[in-house]
Design a protein around this motif. Structure first.
Motif, mmCIF file in Angstrom:
data_model
loop_
_atom_site.group_PDB
_atom_site.id
_atom_site.type_symbol
_atom_site.label_atom_id
_atom_site.label_comp_id
_atom_site.label_asym_id
_atom_site.label_seq_id
_atom_site.Cartn_x
_atom_site.Cartn_y
_atom_site.Cartn_z
ATOM 1 N N VAL A 90 -61.783 87.241 -32.252
ATOM 2 C CA VAL A 90 -60.982 86.783 -30.809
ATOM 3 C C VAL A 90 -61.362 87.955 -29.698
ATOM 4 N N LYS A 91 -61.528 87.572 -28.677
ATOM 5 C CA LYS A 91 -61.770 88.585 -27.458
ATOM 6 C C LYS A 91 -60.265 88.648 -26.977
ATOM 7 N N LEU A 92 -59.726 90.082 -26.931
ATOM 8 C CA LEU A 92 -58.597 90.416 -26.220
ATOM 9 C C LEU A 92 -58.857 91.395 -25.171
ATOM 10 N N HIS A 93 -58.683 91.128 -23.754
ATOM 11 C CA HIS A 93 -59.228 91.840 -22.841
ATOM 12 C C HIS A 93 -60.213 92.630 -23.062
ATOM 13 N N GLY A 94 -61.311 91.802 -23.146
ATOM 14 C CA GLY A 94 -62.589 92.278 -23.255
ATOM 15 C C GLY A 94 -62.951 93.050 -24.548
ATOM 16 N N VAL A 95 -62.238 93.116 -25.539
ATOM 17 C CA VAL A 95 -62.438 93.646 -26.824
ATOM 18 C C VAL A 95 -62.737 92.744 -27.881
ATOM 19 N N ASN A 96 -63.790 92.745 -28.557
ATOM 20 C CA ASN A 96 -63.966 91.819 -29.734
ATOM 21 C C ASN A 96 -62.958 92.453 -30.986
ATOM 22 N N VAL A 97 -61.957 91.552 -31.147
ATOM 23 C CA VAL A 97 -61.184 91.890 -32.480
ATOM 24 C C VAL A 97 -61.430 90.968 -33.631
ATOM 25 N N LEU A 98 -61.570 91.704 -34.692
ATOM 26 C CA LEU A 98 -61.694 90.997 -36.074
ATOM 27 C C LEU A 98 -60.083 90.527 -36.475
ATOM 28 N N ARG A 99 -59.412 89.603 -36.345
ATOM 29 C CA ARG A 99 -58.246 89.171 -36.517
ATOM 30 C C ARG A 99 -58.107 88.689 -37.980
ATOM 31 N N CYS A 100 -57.611 89.463 -39.018
ATOM 32 C CA CYS A 100 -57.728 89.495 -40.386
ATOM 33 C C CYS A 100 -56.536 88.274 -40.564
ATOM 34 N N LEU B 12 -62.540 96.367 -33.149
ATOM 35 C CA LEU B 12 -61.235 96.455 -33.767
ATOM 36 C C LEU B 12 -60.859 95.691 -34.514
ATOM 37 N N VAL B 13 -60.165 96.105 -35.661
ATOM 38 C CA VAL B 13 -59.895 95.275 -36.694
ATOM 39 C C VAL B 13 -58.252 95.155 -36.818
ATOM 40 N N ALA B 14 -57.830 94.035 -36.534
ATOM 41 C CA ALA B 14 -56.395 93.670 -36.750
ATOM 42 C C ALA B 14 -55.915 93.341 -37.997
ATOM 43 N N VAL B 15 -55.347 94.173 -38.885
ATOM 44 C CA VAL B 15 -54.862 93.740 -40.190
ATOM 45 C C VAL B 15 -53.307 93.505 -40.134
ATOM 46 N N GLY C 12 -52.540 107.782 -29.700
ATOM 47 C CA GLY C 12 -53.852 107.777 -29.839
ATOM 48 C C GLY C 12 -54.578 106.487 -29.181
ATOM 49 N N GLY C 13 -55.896 106.399 -29.399
ATOM 50 C CA GLY C 13 -56.599 105.226 -28.975
ATOM 51 C C GLY C 13 -57.330 104.417 -29.941
ATOM 52 N N HIS C 14 -57.503 105.276 -31.287
ATOM 53 C CA HIS C 14 -58.091 104.497 -32.410
ATOM 54 C C HIS C 14 -57.326 103.996 -33.499
ATOM 55 N N ILE C 15 -56.297 104.238 -33.754
ATOM 56 C CA ILE C 15 -55.439 103.637 -34.795
ATOM 57 C C ILE C 15 -54.105 103.422 -34.287
ATOM 58 N N TRP C 16 -53.531 102.154 -34.493
ATOM 59 C CA TRP C 16 -52.327 101.797 -34.058
ATOM 60 C C TRP C 16 -51.332 101.018 -35.073
ATOM 61 N N ILE C 17 -50.304 101.402 -35.151
ATOM 62 C CA ILE C 17 -49.332 100.468 -36.107
ATOM 63 C C ILE C 17 -48.266 99.798 -35.041
ATOM 64 N N LEU C 18 -48.650 98.467 -34.908
ATOM 65 C CA LEU C 18 -47.876 97.567 -33.832
ATOM 66 C C LEU C 18 -46.874 96.661 -34.650
ATOM 67 N N ALA C 19 -46.077 96.187 -33.835
ATOM 68 C CA ALA C 19 -44.918 95.309 -34.406
ATOM 69 C C ALA C 19 -45.696 93.833 -34.270
ATOM 70 N N ASP C 20 -46.529 93.359 -33.454
ATOM 71 C CA ASP C 20 -47.076 92.107 -33.735
ATOM 72 C C ASP C 20 -48.127 91.997 -32.561
ATOM 73 N N LEU C 21 -48.821 90.830 -32.710
ATOM 74 C CA LEU C 21 -50.303 90.478 -31.894
ATOM 75 C C LEU C 21 -49.838 90.808 -30.302
ATOM 76 N N ASP C 22 -48.683 90.421 -29.705
ATOM 77 C CA ASP C 22 -48.448 90.742 -28.429
ATOM 78 C C ASP C 22 -48.425 92.239 -27.873
ATOM 79 N N ALA C 23 -47.916 93.019 -28.882
ATOM 80 C CA ALA C 23 -48.015 94.322 -28.661
ATOM 81 C C ALA C 23 -49.608 94.941 -28.814
ATOM 82 N N LEU C 24 -50.441 94.208 -29.584
ATOM 83 C CA LEU C 24 -51.607 94.763 -29.383
ATOM 84 C C LEU C 24 -52.463 94.442 -28.212
#
Length: 124
Positions: free
Chosen positions: A7-17, A44-47, A104-116
């Motif tokens: 998926v493309k989120l704000h110009g970033v190709n994201v592999l949504r697992c 970016l990989v969203a796991v 940081g800008g490389h690894i995030w632990i977020l509550a949900d996809l909205d936060a991402l």
């Protein structure tokens, strides 16, 4: 069984697992996800948090460090997305780790996809 998708989120190709895929439980699993991401052109990989092995959240195990180092080395960002509160309960060290990681800008632990999405919007 759901499948991973780009998926493309704000110009970033994201592999949504998908939530029911193989667990992120060490370096081999990290390399598999990185390979998938690179092959599909994802930055970016969203796991989902439910796919992340509990040992990842036990900092002494070293799993988080090993997994994160692979993502950093290959310049693919990682977002663990979902409720990790059961892991945070009773672990000041893990709460501090999550807070620092999210600065940081490389690894995030977020509550949900909205936060991402919010994070990517702010970074863009």
């Amino acid at each position: 069984m759901a499948t991973d998708e780009i998926v493309k989120l704000h110009g970033v190709n994201v592999l949504r697992c998908a939530p029911d895929g193989p667990p992120l439980d060490g370096e081999r699993a990290a390399l598999d996800l990185i390979g998938d991401a690179m092959g599909l052109g994802a930055e970016l990989v969203a796991v989902p948090a439910e796919r992340v092995d509990a040992e990842f959240f036990r900092l002494r195990s070293g799993v988080a460090g090993a997994v994160m180092q692979k993502f950093v080395n290959y310049r693919v960002r990682l977002a663990v997305v979902g409720d990790v509160s059961r892991h945070l309960d009773g672990s000041d060290a893990l709460r501090d780790f999550v807070h620092e990681t999210n600065q940081g800008g490389h690894i995030w632990i977020l509550a949900d996809l909205d936060a991402l999405e919010d994070r990517l919007r702010a970074a863009g």
